[in-house]
Write a protein that holds these residues in place. Structure first.
Motif, PDB file in Angstrom:
ATOM      1  N   ILE A  87       0.851  -1.190   0.000  1.00  0.00           N
ATOM      2  CA  ILE A  87       0.000   0.000   0.000  1.00  0.00           C
ATOM      3  C   ILE A  87       0.886   1.239   0.000  1.00  0.00           C
ATOM      4  O   ILE A  87       2.047   1.173   0.387  1.00  0.00           O
ATOM      5  CB  ILE A  87      -0.971   0.039   1.202  1.00  0.00           C
ATOM      6  N   VAL A  88       0.320   2.338  -0.447  1.00  0.00           N
ATOM      7  CA  VAL A  88       1.015   3.624  -0.418  1.00  0.00           C
ATOM      8  C   VAL A  88       0.483   4.410   0.769  1.00  0.00           C
ATOM      9  O   VAL A  88      -0.733   4.516   0.969  1.00  0.00           O
ATOM     10  CB  VAL A  88       0.814   4.402  -1.737  1.00  0.00           C
ATOM     11  N   MET A  89       1.415   4.935   1.570  1.00  0.00           N
ATOM     12  CA  MET A  89       1.037   5.701   2.749  1.00  0.00           C
ATOM     13  C   MET A  89       1.801   7.026   2.751  1.00  0.00           C
ATOM     14  O   MET A  89       2.866   7.132   2.138  1.00  0.00           O
ATOM     15  CB  MET A  89       1.335   4.910   4.012  1.00  0.00           C
ATOM     16  N   ASN A  90       1.233   7.981   3.451  1.00  0.00           N
ATOM     17  CA  ASN A  90       1.867   9.291   3.604  1.00  0.00           C
ATOM     18  C   ASN A  90       2.283   9.483   5.045  1.00  0.00           C
ATOM     19  O   ASN A  90       1.491   9.275   5.968  1.00  0.00           O
ATOM     20  CB  ASN A  90       0.896  10.404   3.194  1.00  0.00           C
ATOM     21  N   TYR A  91       3.533   9.849   5.228  1.00  0.00           N
ATOM     22  CA  TYR A  91       4.089  10.139   6.542  1.00  0.00           C
ATOM     23  C   TYR A  91       4.225  11.653   6.635  1.00  0.00           C
ATOM     24  O   TYR A  91       5.065  12.249   5.963  1.00  0.00           O
ATOM     25  CB  TYR A  91       5.460   9.489   6.706  1.00  0.00           C
ATOM     26  N   HIS A  92       3.380  12.261   7.450  1.00  0.00           N
ATOM     27  CA  HIS A  92       3.406  13.705   7.663  1.00  0.00           C
ATOM     28  C   HIS A  92       4.310  13.958   8.868  1.00  0.00           C
ATOM     29  O   HIS A  92       3.997  13.538   9.983  1.00  0.00           O
ATOM     30  CB  HIS A  92       1.989  14.234   7.910  1.00  0.00           C
ATOM     31  N   LEU A  93       5.417  14.606   8.616  1.00  0.00           N
ATOM     32  CA  LEU A  93       6.453  14.791   9.623  1.00  0.00           C
ATOM     33  C   LEU A  93       6.572  16.247  10.033  1.00  0.00           C
ATOM     34  O   LEU A  93       6.448  17.147   9.191  1.00  0.00           O
ATOM     35  CB  LEU A  93       7.802  14.337   9.060  1.00  0.00           C
ATOM     36  N   GLU A  94       6.819  16.460  11.303  1.00  0.00           N
ATOM     37  CA  GLU A  94       7.232  17.774  11.780  1.00  0.00           C
ATOM     38  C   GLU A  94       8.623  17.574  12.354  1.00  0.00           C
ATOM     39  O   GLU A  94       8.837  16.726  13.226  1.00  0.00           O
ATOM     40  CB  GLU A  94       6.285  18.320  12.834  1.00  0.00           C
ATOM     41  N   MET A  95       9.561  18.333  11.837  1.00  0.00           N
ATOM     42  CA  MET A  95      10.957  18.159  12.195  1.00  0.00           C
ATOM     43  C   MET A  95      11.392  19.160  13.266  1.00  0.00           C
ATOM     44  O   MET A  95      10.855  20.258  13.367  1.00  0.00           O
ATOM     45  CB  MET A  95      11.836  18.324  10.953  1.00  0.00           C
ATOM     46  N   ASP A  96      12.363  18.749  14.042  1.00  0.00           N
ATOM     47  CA  ASP A  96      13.036  19.620  15.010  1.00  0.00           C
ATOM     48  C   ASP A  96      14.521  19.452  14.715  1.00  0.00           C
ATOM     49  O   ASP A  96      15.158  18.522  15.207  1.00  0.00           O
ATOM     50  CB  ASP A  96      12.699  19.188  16.430  1.00  0.00           C
ATOM     51  N   GLY A  97      15.028  20.288  13.828  1.00  0.00           N
ATOM     52  CA  GLY A  97      16.386  20.086  13.327  1.00  0.00           C
ATOM     53  C   GLY A  97      16.409  18.811  12.495  1.00  0.00           C
ATOM     54  O   GLY A  97      15.596  18.631  11.595  1.00  0.00           O
ATOM     55  N   SER A  98      17.288  17.881  12.837  1.00  0.00           N
ATOM     56  CA  SER A  98      17.352  16.630  12.086  1.00  0.00           C
ATOM     57  C   SER A  98      16.529  15.518  12.737  1.00  0.00           C
ATOM     58  O   SER A  98      16.478  14.400  12.234  1.00  0.00           O
ATOM     59  CB  SER A  98      18.806  16.174  11.939  1.00  0.00           C
ATOM     60  N   SER A  99      15.862  15.826  13.858  1.00  0.00           N
ATOM     61  CA  SER A  99      15.027  14.835  14.547  1.00  0.00           C
ATOM     62  C   SER A  99      13.552  15.048  14.216  1.00  0.00           C
ATOM     63  O   SER A  99      13.136  16.148  13.869  1.00  0.00           O
ATOM     64  CB  SER A  99      15.224  14.936  16.066  1.00  0.00           C
ATOM     65  N   ILE A 100      12.781  13.984  14.365  1.00  0.00           N
ATOM     66  CA  ILE A 100      11.348  14.042  14.098  1.00  0.00           C
ATOM     67  C   ILE A 100      10.615  14.389  15.393  1.00  0.00           C
ATOM     68  O   ILE A 100      10.752  13.706  16.398  1.00  0.00           O
ATOM     69  CB  ILE A 100      10.848  12.683  13.549  1.00  0.00           C
ATOM     70  N   ARG A 101       9.837  15.462  15.351  1.00  0.00           N
ATOM     71  CA  ARG A 101       9.047  15.890  16.506  1.00  0.00           C
ATOM     72  C   ARG A 101       7.679  15.206  16.496  1.00  0.00           C
ATOM     73  O   ARG A 101       7.141  14.869  17.546  1.00  0.00           O
ATOM     74  CB  ARG A 101       8.861  17.401  16.472  1.00  0.00           C
ATOM     75  N   SER A 102       7.112  15.010  15.295  1.00  0.00           N
ATOM     76  CA  SER A 102       5.842  14.306  15.208  1.00  0.00           C
ATOM     77  C   SER A 102       5.723  13.613  13.855  1.00  0.00           C
ATOM     78  O   SER A 102       6.297  14.048  12.864  1.00  0.00           O
ATOM     79  CB  SER A 102       4.654  15.256  15.439  1.00  0.00           C
ATOM     80  N   LEU A 103       4.977  12.515  13.888  1.00  0.00           N
ATOM     81  CA  LEU A 103       4.712  11.719  12.694  1.00  0.00           C
ATOM     82  C   LEU A 103       3.253  11.330  12.713  1.00  0.00           C
ATOM     83  O   LEU A 103       2.756  10.789  13.711  1.00  0.00           O
ATOM     84  CB  LEU A 103       5.583  10.459  12.684  1.00  0.00           C
ATOM     85  N   LYS A 104       2.563  11.648  11.620  1.00  0.00           N
ATOM     86  CA  LYS A 104       1.164  11.214  11.457  1.00  0.00           C
ATOM     87  C   LYS A 104       1.121  10.416  10.169  1.00  0.00           C
ATOM     88  O   LYS A 104       1.511  10.915   9.093  1.00  0.00           O
ATOM     89  CB  LYS A 104       0.223  12.408  11.385  1.00  0.00           C
ATOM     90  N   ILE A 105       0.658   9.167  10.269  1.00  0.00           N
ATOM     91  CA  ILE A 105       0.606   8.269   9.112  1.00  0.00           C
ATOM     92  C   ILE A 105      -0.818   8.215   8.589  1.00  0.00           C
ATOM     93  O   ILE A 105      -1.759   7.952   9.350  1.00  0.00           O
ATOM     94  CB  ILE A 105       1.109   6.867   9.492  1.00  0.00           C
TER      95      ILE A 105
END
Length: 107
Positions: A87-105
């Motif tokens: 399946i194709v999914m979308n990962y909506h990311l909010e970044m904090d520098g090079s780290s991920i602050r949030s991920l919504k799939i």
């Protein structure tokens, strides 16, 4: 497509089934939202991805990546032992520098 090093590493950690490395791409206070559930902090994220990986043996292939400021969207093909694979999914990311602050799939 050339991915930023942190995003390429995030995908590699998933494909290597390395939940510790995967969780380390997130900030200490990060959140993940997937299939109606939320997970907070690296330990919960590590447990979530480890359980999902063991259950579905998921492998990711990047299809597209865009980033504007701290917001990013990663589109992936997900293969595994689940109905409808791949399946194709979308990962909506909010970044904090090079780290991920949030991920919504999302689908």
């Amino acid at each position: 497509m050339t991915l930023p090093e942190n995003i390429a590493g995030f995908i590699k950690a998933q494909n290597d089934l390395d939940s510790t490395a995967f969780a380390n791409y997130f900030t200490v206070q990060a959140t993940v939202s997937d299939e109606g559930s939320s997970y907070s902090g690296r330990e919960e994220i590590k447990s979530w991805i480890q359980e999902a990986t063991e259950k579905y043996n998921m492998q990711l292939t990047a299809i597209n990546f865009t980033q504007t400021g701290s917001k990013a969207k990663l589109t992936v093909e997900v293969r595994g032992t689940f109905p409808g694979s791949p399946i194709v999914m979308n990962y909506h990311l909010e970044m904090d520098g090079s780290s991920i602050r949030s991920l919504k799939i999302t689908d």
